[in-house]
Write an enzyme that holds these catalytic residues in place. Sequence first.
Site, PDB file in Angstrom:
ATOM      1  N   GLU A 257     -21.739  13.462  11.271  1.00 18.69           N
ATOM      2  CA  GLU A 257     -20.335  12.954  10.727  1.00 18.69           C
ATOM      3  C   GLU A 257     -19.983  11.647  11.939  1.00 18.69           C
ATOM      4  OE1 GLU A 257     -15.979  13.901  11.236  1.00 18.69           O
ATOM      5  OE2 GLU A 257     -16.938  15.573  10.972  1.00 18.69           O
ATOM      6  N   CYS A 296     -11.258  11.473  12.665  1.00 18.67           N
ATOM      7  CA  CYS A 296     -12.042  10.891  11.764  1.00 18.67           C
ATOM      8  C   CYS A 296     -11.716  10.608  10.402  1.00 18.67           C
ATOM      9  CB  CYS A 296     -13.576  11.801  11.464  1.00 18.67           C
ATOM     10  SG  CYS A 296     -13.280  13.407  11.155  1.00 18.67           S
TER      11      CYS A 296
END
Length: 677
Positions: A257, A296
């Site tokens: 990720e 994020c």
Amino acid sequence: MSEVLESYAQGSWFTPTDEGAPLADANTGETVARISKNGPDVAAMVEYARTVGGPELRKLTFHQRANILKELAKHLMGYKDEFYALSHRTGATARDTMVDVDGGFGTLFSFSSKGRRELPNAKVILDGPLEQLGKGGTFVAQHVYTSRPGVAVQINAFNFPVWGMLEKLAPAFIAGLPSIVKPAGQTSYLTVAVVKRMVESGLLPEGSLQLLVGSHRGLLDDLGPQDIVGFTGSAATGTILRNHPNVVSGGVRLNVEADSLNCSILGPDVGPEDPEFDLYVKQVVTEMTVKAGQKCTAIRRVIVPTSMAEAVTEALTDRLAKVKVGAADNPDVRMGALVSLDQREEVRKAVKALRTSSELVFGDPERVEVTGADDESGAFMSPILLRAEPGAKEPHDVEAFGPVSTIITYDTVDEAVELAARGQGSLVGSLVTNDEDVSREVVLGTAPWHGRILVLNRDDAKESTGHGSPLPVLVHGGPGRAGGGEEMGGVRGVKHHMQRTAIQGSPDMLTAITGHWTTGSRRDIGDVHPFRKDLTELRIGDTIASAERTVTRSDIDHFAEFTGDTFYAHTDEEAAAANPLFGGIVAHGYLVVSLAAGLFVDPAPGPVLANFGVDNLRFLTPVKEDAVIKVTLTAKQITPRTNADYGEVRWDAVVTDQDGEAVATYDVLTLVEKGEE
């Protein structure tokens, strides 16, 4: 001198012998703890996880593992004040901390619930239906998931020192895979505090959790094809990990990720007077300021119709002007500090790059008014709002990992879709619209570039968890720039840590291997009705073959009158005869199932407490009047509940007619007493 952070390896705490480097309070610059690059023997940690942690975990069923997660979450809840105090020192406000700390505990609870509700109380998961490979039914196949004899290594980012660990730990733990946690250095003192409470709880099987503080150099060197690495961080580091020999050719699974230039699109149908306009503005500001934009999933690109650019800019600047920046533990503060002075410099550099093609419309990257703290010592920064020039490239390429967003305009829906795709793959996108046609066009156009899409309007706003909130029941990840990985996703996340294998063999062999009765396997028709057996006595394959029952015309007529189901196939001779599927009056499907229940149910009170449902019901052949039916009922799956004095039994039911042809098949679900061991 502040303490040097310890690692937890091979069942004990490891204390470095050197004094380490200081980790600063994001608000004051004071030293919170010290961190050393000298850690325990990584190879020994990996071996310990494989030889001790894995076997201990795999002794347990999915339900037992899930129950441990529940108790662990309850234990950690008792130390929230301790964790909140440390979280504030990372620059996180109470709101930010709730996302990280409470969100992490909630993820444990969620996976515990999913594990107990959706997985068997066993060690093998069946994947899909049985595949018949031969005409006679003696050669069949079943896909299954089994636990891997490896280790799950997680390398985490600084922004979520609690949630980031627990959202990776939970699915791996239920899957039977021990974890080695490598937290980011800057906020690792909070991760250490949580792990210490987890270890002291005594709930975790030995070796199922280890903690490596400091450098992760060499962490992948001893991994192999049964091991999984979960990484959250920069795309640059992700690339380094992807090129590690054990990933390239050694079979190590890597889930990444990474960077994500998430966008939020304002639909062309929305005007300043619509409720969606306020929802949009509020959402953008929230995503800019929660965790000081160090998420994020934060909104980096604010994509709006050209005609609405001025209104959106004005509304955002008005709301941003009300955001108080300052000490994270100050109740009046809306946005805390960035995690460190170094991180603030990185954000300032990114803002400078963005300004080559964007106008600064709010904030000053060099200074900000601070509440309750010294603006010289803390890593504070103003929210920054930019407005891009037409055709600007930088907003789609440069991620400022802080409270920074850029307004980008579009003229058509197709252009909005194209702008979203220029992010080259994102964890999440959102669309704020009340137009269903716009919703369909934008979502279908942008879905290939996103791991998750939120469609927000006046109807779902009250219950919406927001653009930037990953949920344990949904996948968290994204294609392209975002890393291409997937985390969480409920049971999907558990299966991600397991091995799927197609097992071929005879039905009896598959039943023995899976612990789940396979169609075509032996049926044990004994002298005792299976409904008279509690869970200690009942066995897979126990069967009742019922007596016969003639389905009369009076049965059909009575059922039609009693239920009100007067569909012509059951009541109109001429119309039923004209239908090629029926060729005359036929019994109601639910009448057949009801009569079948009367053939297999034992009426006396006993171990069977209740019938709580029917699954996979199929009516295969019409049952005409005067047909003779019977039912074969076989114990298919037995699932004791770990927290109750009863369990679930799934029965395979087959109703056949006088010619032996199956007319209905389904699964009967019952609750049955456990009995005395």
